[in-house]
Design an enzyme around this catalytic site. Structure first.
Site, PDB file in Angstrom:
ATOM      1  N   SER A 157       0.827  -1.203   0.000  1.00 38.20           N
ATOM      2  CA  SER A 157       0.000   0.000   0.000  1.00 38.20           C
ATOM      3  C   SER A 157       0.865   1.258   0.000  1.00 38.20           C
ATOM      4  O   SER A 157       1.957   1.282   0.558  1.00 38.20           O
ATOM      5  CB  SER A 157      -0.901   0.003   1.234  1.00 38.20           C
ATOM      6  OG  SER A 157      -1.728   1.148   1.252  1.00 38.20           O
ATOM      7  N   ASN A 181       7.950   9.691   5.051  1.00 36.78           N
ATOM      8  CA  ASN A 181       6.822  10.379   4.418  1.00 36.78           C
ATOM      9  C   ASN A 181       5.763  10.747   5.441  1.00 36.78           C
ATOM     10  O   ASN A 181       5.610  10.090   6.476  1.00 36.78           O
ATOM     11  CB  ASN A 181       6.209   9.504   3.319  1.00 36.78           C
ATOM     12  CG  ASN A 181       5.170   8.540   3.847  1.00 36.78           C
ATOM     13  OD1 ASN A 181       4.001   8.892   3.985  1.00 36.78           O
ATOM     14  ND2 ASN A 181       5.593   7.319   4.186  1.00 36.78           N
ATOM     15  N   SER A 198      -1.216   3.705  10.464  1.00 36.40           N
ATOM     16  CA  SER A 198      -0.554   4.871   9.869  1.00 36.40           C
ATOM     17  C   SER A 198      -0.207   5.876  10.966  1.00 36.40           C
ATOM     18  O   SER A 198      -1.074   6.257  11.757  1.00 36.40           O
ATOM     19  CB  SER A 198      -1.456   5.545   8.838  1.00 36.40           C
ATOM     20  OG  SER A 198      -0.891   6.781   8.438  1.00 36.40           O
ATOM     21  N   ILE A 237       4.861  -5.038   8.547  1.00 41.08           N
ATOM     22  CA  ILE A 237       4.461  -3.983   9.468  1.00 41.08           C
ATOM     23  C   ILE A 237       4.314  -2.669   8.696  1.00 41.08           C
ATOM     24  O   ILE A 237       4.751  -2.560   7.550  1.00 41.08           O
ATOM     25  CB  ILE A 237       5.512  -3.785  10.585  1.00 41.08           C
ATOM     26  CG1 ILE A 237       6.871  -3.514   9.973  1.00 41.08           C
ATOM     27  CG2 ILE A 237       5.526  -4.932  11.563  1.00 41.08           C
ATOM     28  CD1 ILE A 237       7.996  -3.182  10.952  1.00 41.08           C
ATOM     29  N   GLY A 274       8.067  -4.409   4.542  1.00 42.22           N
ATOM     30  CA  GLY A 274       9.049  -3.597   5.248  1.00 42.22           C
ATOM     31  C   GLY A 274      10.473  -3.871   4.819  1.00 42.22           C
ATOM     32  O   GLY A 274      11.073  -4.847   5.245  1.00 42.22           O
ATOM     33  N   GLY A 275      10.999  -3.029   3.941  1.00 43.35           N
ATOM     34  CA  GLY A 275      12.415  -3.067   3.614  1.00 43.35           C
ATOM     35  C   GLY A 275      12.875  -4.151   2.669  1.00 43.35           C
ATOM     36  O   GLY A 275      14.076  -4.406   2.552  1.00 43.35           O
ATOM     37  N   GLY A 312       7.686  -2.232  -1.623  1.00 37.73           N
ATOM     38  CA  GLY A 312       7.331  -0.830  -1.489  1.00 37.73           C
ATOM     39  C   GLY A 312       8.430   0.100  -1.931  1.00 37.73           C
ATOM     40  O   GLY A 312       8.536   0.453  -3.107  1.00 37.73           O
TER      41      GLY A 312
END
Length: 290
Positions: free
Chosen positions: A17, A67, A120, A177, A229-230, A251
């Site tokens: 996302s 961000n 978030s 996460i 994540g990463g 992402g």
């Protein structure tokens, strides 16, 4: 092949996302050209939400960003304009239990999986602010949809406890996460660089934290997990699968290297499986079982 909640996908590679804007033609183009196994939409709320004022994104180092877009989105109805060329995981948010439920009712005809974003860190009253209500949110959402419902949690100390509450109330899986809240100060003005102040840190630095949480949660509950994540290469994907993830979200790497990296990672996975004589299912959770 990977099966998650009766949905069969070619491999575990999905788009996380926040990467692709909820613009129908753009989503369709990415599906058709780069063939991710699924796309997770940006989080949508019932009505359009304006993003925070710029700057909203800064690059900290190679592969690491921060961000504070603030869940800016065109509203839930925009999802229904997307021509579904690959499975959609629709990320939903809201400032109340009732709003989240209403969003699910609007978007569910296009979704294969509903992902509830209660993590978030970038908008007061949304996301992380609602994590304490996770049980009630799940009950409400499950009353209006038969789709699999996943919950996206953050890298918190109580993540195992919150995961348990979500699963107890009927969540079908977890996305682990979200970003970590961070801060960067401008040394000339002594003010935060991001307009909002704090922001969500994403990218390579997140990987070992995500991996640890995925393994801990999988060890505790044995639940279906989307790992995020990463992730930067195929070895990172294998690591997440071994820790217990069934699907793996890409992402920051897509921002850094472009969408063609999906095929690069896919080829790396295929070569590894062929060399080892393994299937994806053989690897999922193997580090927990050892």
């Amino acid at each position: 092949m990977i099966t998650i909640k009766n949905i069969t996908l070619n491999d575990p590679l999905i788009i996380a996302s926040g990467i692709i804007p909820d613009v129908p033609n753009y989503v369709e183009t990415i599906c058709e050209k780069y063939k991710p196994s699924a796309i997770t939409t940006k989080t949508v709320t019932l009505n359009p939400l304006e993003p925070h004022k710029p700057p909203t994104v800064i690059k900290l180092h190679d592969g690491i960003y921060m961000n504070a877009i603030g869940l800016g989105n065109p509203g839930a109805k925009a999802i229904n304009e997307i021509g579904v060329l690959c499975p959609l995981i629709v990320s939903v948010g809201g400032s109340s239990i009732n709003e989240i439920k209403e969003v699910v009712e609007v978007v569910q005809s296009k979704a294969k999986i509903i992902e509830i974003n209660v993590s978030s860190p970038n908008r007061k009253g949304y996301g992380e602010s609602l994590s304490k209500l996770i049980g009630d949110i799940i009950e409400s959402v499950k009353s209006v949809t038969k789709l699999p419902v996943f919950v996206k949690l953050g890298p918190w100390d109580n993540v195992i406890e919150l995961a348990g509450k979500a699963l107890e109330k009927g969540a079908d899986g977890l996305t682990l996460i979200n970003t970590i809240k961070g801060l960067i100060i401008d040394v000339e003005t002594f003010k935060p660089i991001l307009y909002y102040g704090t922001g969500g840190v994403s990218g390579r630095c997140l990987y070992p934290i995500a991996l640890r949480i995925i393994k801990d949660v999988y060890e505790e509950y044995g639940v279906d997990i989307i790992g995020v994540g990463g992730v930067y290469d195929w070895t990172d994907v294998i690591g997440m699968l071994a820790a217990g993830a069934k699907l793996v979200g890409l992402g920051t790497v897509l921002i850094e290297k472009g969408f063609s990296v999906i095929e690069e990672i896919r080829k790396g996975l295929q070569s590894y499986l062929l060399e080892k004589g393994l299937k994806f299912e053989d690897i999922i959770g193997i580090s927990v079982r050892k």
